[in-house]
Motif scaffolding. Sequence first.
Motif, PDB file in Angstrom:
ATOM      1  N   PRO A 187      -7.696   3.847  -0.082  1.00  0.00           N
ATOM      2  CA  PRO A 187      -7.687   2.622  -0.533  1.00  0.00           C
ATOM      3  C   PRO A 187      -9.107   2.428  -0.965  1.00  0.00           C
ATOM      4  O   PRO A 187     -10.022   2.151  -0.164  1.00  0.00           O
TER       5      PRO A 187
ATOM      6  N   VAL B 263      -2.579   3.693  -0.452  1.00  0.00           N
ATOM      7  CA  VAL B 263      -2.059   2.619  -0.857  1.00  0.00           C
ATOM      8  C   VAL B 263      -0.546   2.907  -1.212  1.00  0.00           C
ATOM      9  O   VAL B 263      -0.024   3.866  -1.676  1.00  0.00           O
TER      10      VAL B 263
ATOM     11  N   THR C 231      -9.802  -3.494  -1.876  1.00  0.00           N
ATOM     12  CA  THR C 231      -8.433  -3.509  -2.112  1.00  0.00           C
ATOM     13  C   THR C 231      -7.854  -4.693  -1.454  1.00  0.00           C
ATOM     14  O   THR C 231      -8.216  -5.068  -0.150  1.00  0.00           O
TER      15      THR C 231
END
Length: 220
Positions: free
Chosen positions: A30, A54, A34
Amino acid sequence: MLLPHLRDRPVSFLRYPDGPDGQLFFTKNPPPGTPAWVKTTPVPRSEDPRARQVMIQDLPSLMWAAGATPAWTSERLGLPIPAGAADRRAGYKSGERYDTGLLSFTLPTREATAYLAPLTPKGTRLIRNTEPQGADFSRADGFAHLGLPEPETLVEGLLHGDACPGAAAVPDDADPADVDPGMCAEVYAHEVVPGTTRLYLRSTFESGRTPPPGVPTTAP
């Protein structure tokens, strides 16, 4: 059309920091920053048993993954995000004639008022929504894509008008009739609860001029 092919599958990213003709790189982790509302899932690797990737489970996550982050969209609109802003959301819709950028965040109501004051063109003010749209109202470039209500449907605690980056540089004694505030964004300010206001900002740009930089790909 794309979401069903991404849902429940970990994704990786191809990044083009220098544009589509520049060098690209591949990442599975990620990205830094994020948002907490973007879901991730464990994907253990030999070099990192606690690795996560993700998951693109909804349209707001897809728009974020495409590179339309709040920071990127803020820069594109020319409207800074205050340091104290919370629940930041952004999106970008490409069209044949023009593209649309969406940006939304919450602020304490006093800070929201202070933020908008220098951006409101001289001789104008934010006004109440006296002709709200119905509850079933939708638009292709709407804020529902960010998981938010469409501000055009709101009445109580809502003000709307324009936010223009160039307005802040206009002298106080300038004649409003002689002022060109430059590119402006539609703005809706909604006091969602006493003391907290959500700002909705929408602006259009020349089609395809600066599309978001990120491209998600499904993991093998």
